[in-house]
Design a protein around this motif. Structure first.
Motif, PDB file in Angstrom:
ATOM      1  N   HIS A 141       0.851  -1.191   0.000  1.00 20.34           N
ATOM      2  CA  HIS A 141       0.000   0.000   0.000  1.00 20.34           C
ATOM      3  C   HIS A 141       0.890   1.245   0.000  1.00 20.34           C
ATOM      4  N   TYR A 150      -1.262   4.967   6.133  1.00 18.88           N
ATOM      5  CA  TYR A 150      -2.279   4.603   5.145  1.00 18.88           C
ATOM      6  C   TYR A 150      -2.480   3.085   5.253  1.00 18.88           C
ATOM      7  N   GLY A 152      -4.791   0.902   4.213  1.00 23.80           N
ATOM      8  CA  GLY A 152      -5.133   0.073   3.061  1.00 23.80           C
ATOM      9  C   GLY A 152      -5.931  -1.164   3.412  1.00 23.80           C
ATOM     10  N   ASP A 155      -7.873  -1.563   0.239  1.00 22.70           N
ATOM     11  CA  ASP A 155      -6.921  -1.516  -0.872  1.00 22.70           C
ATOM     12  C   ASP A 155      -5.526  -1.912  -0.399  1.00 22.70           C
ATOM     13  N   ASP A 156      -5.084  -3.114  -0.516  1.00 24.22           N
ATOM     14  CA  ASP A 156      -5.892  -4.253  -0.913  1.00 24.22           C
ATOM     15  C   ASP A 156      -5.824  -5.310   0.181  1.00 24.22           C
ATOM     16  N   GLU A 193       1.024  -0.455  -6.228  1.00 27.13           N
ATOM     17  CA  GLU A 193       0.727   0.975  -6.066  1.00 27.13           C
ATOM     18  C   GLU A 193       1.735   1.881  -6.778  1.00 27.13           C
ATOM     19  N   HIS A 307      -7.401   5.437  -0.948  1.00 32.11           N
ATOM     20  CA  HIS A 307      -6.087   6.085  -0.880  1.00 32.11           C
ATOM     21  C   HIS A 307      -6.042   7.199   0.165  1.00 32.11           C
ATOM     22  N   ASP A 311      -8.831   4.462   5.402  1.00 29.04           N
ATOM     23  CA  ASP A 311      -9.206   3.139   4.888  1.00 29.04           C
ATOM     24  C   ASP A 311      -8.789   2.096   5.924  1.00 29.04           C
TER      25      ASP A 311
END
Length: 348
Positions: A141, A150, A152, A155-156, A193, A307, A311
């Protein structure tokens, strides 16, 4: 009169061609059969929202620090995946115990990126072990920006934990005597990414020959509901991208599998050739498609946390994630156990 006659002949030829093509598609449809229904249901049901949640709260946590390619958090995530497959007694296709496909620093376009790893595990096929169905998800990520992690989770992280559960389901089936006819590769890809570089490296350095790769089912964000479906109060859907582009037979098999086992709404909005988002070329399946390997990209659509550091795993809809993961498992099962390879559109 002569011009009219020529036009009539051309019209007749075009009509015949269309008729022949329609007949071929109808024959394809009739020939795609769904098999092993009871067995598929039994092992699909081992993929549970509880286990997905347990994995994801660990995986999308501070410990992995956003999993940026080449950094310590990504290395820890790779180790987490490796240890999972060891615990499940699912071997690697690289000398049985080497789960990493190392990507050297020199490979990356960005010179600031350190060496990284794809993580691979597999179930060996009983009848056609040289042929392989690849199920993939990227596990990297965005890391940390301005002191914000972040995470993620969607994602994912969602695709990563789905792949873990799918692998476990195949292993449980194999242990009870229901191993797949073809090999199934569980491919956790790094560097998505930063430009799909993990999948690019794999396709340039494949562990299984690309000509023996039957299909790639790629999972990238399957744990959330997008605004379009929130407004319709519809959770049980999934966007499918690419299924018919190289093999209409794959598209037919996908639809029949869904109808037989899961019955999600299959949304093809982003499969449009004129899709302005260009999702078909924005995840790892694309590098397989470049080699004429049939693909399906499973995707829930973007949401407000895409993003963003927000998340997080608490926002995942785990019951829906469970259904979507079961769909991928059931589709992979049909591919791995069918009699013949998929027919490509170019052969129709």
């Amino acid at each position: 009169m002569k011009a009219l006659l020529v036009a009539s002949i051309l019209s007749l030829v075009g009509s015949c061609a269309t008729s022949k093509y329609s007949t071929k598609i109808e024959t394809l449809n009739n020939n795609v059969k769904i098999s092993d229904s009871t067995t598929v249901v039994t092992y699909a049901n081992t993929i549970t929202s509880e286990e997905l949640s347990n994995h994801l709260f660990k995986y999308a946590s501070k410990e992995f620090n956003g999993r940026k390619t080449g950094e310590l958090g990504q290395k820890k995530a790779a180790e987490f995946l490796k240890n999972y497959y060891i615990s499940q007694e699912i071997i690697s296709p690289i000398k049985d115990s080497v789960y990493y496909q190392t990507i050297p620093k020199s490979y990356f376009y960005d010179e600031t990126i350190n060496a990284s790893e794809n993580v691979l595990a597999y179930i060996k096929g009983n009848e056609k072990p040289e042929e392989v169905v690849i199920i993939s998800a990227h596990y990297d990520h965005l890391g940390v920006k301005d002191s914000l992690i972040y995470y993620g989770a969607d994602d994912d992280g969602s695709g990563t934990v789905a792949l873990m559960e799918i692998a476990q389901a195949f292993k449980l089936a194999k242990d009870k005597g229901y191993g797949p006819k073809r090999s199934v590769l569980f491919l956790h890809l790094t560097a998505e990414e930063i430009g799909l570089e993990g999948s690019r490296f794999y396709t340039e350095n494949p562990i299984f020959p690309l000509q023996e790769t039957m299909a790639n089912l790629n999972i990238d964000m399957i744990g959330r509901i997008d605004k379009i479906h929130e407004e319709k109060n519809q959770e049980k859907y999934i966007y499918l991208i690419g299924a018919d582009r190289l093999s209409k037979e794959l598209h037919i098999l996908s639809e029949k599998t869904n109808k037989a086992f899961i019955n999600l709404e299959l949304d093809y909005k982003y499969n449009d050739l004129n899709d302005k988002n260009h999702y078909y070329s924005r995840s790892d399946h694309y590098n397989f498609a470049q080699y004429n390997i049939p693909v399906i990209f499973y995707f829930n659509g973007e949401h407000e946390d895409y993003h963003e550091p927000t998340d997080t795993p608490d926002k995942i809809n785990y019951k829906v994630l469970e259904l979507r993961a079961r769909l991928v498992f059931a589709t992979a099962w049909q591919l791995a156990n069918r009699k013949n390879r998929l027919i490509l559109n170019e052969s129709l």
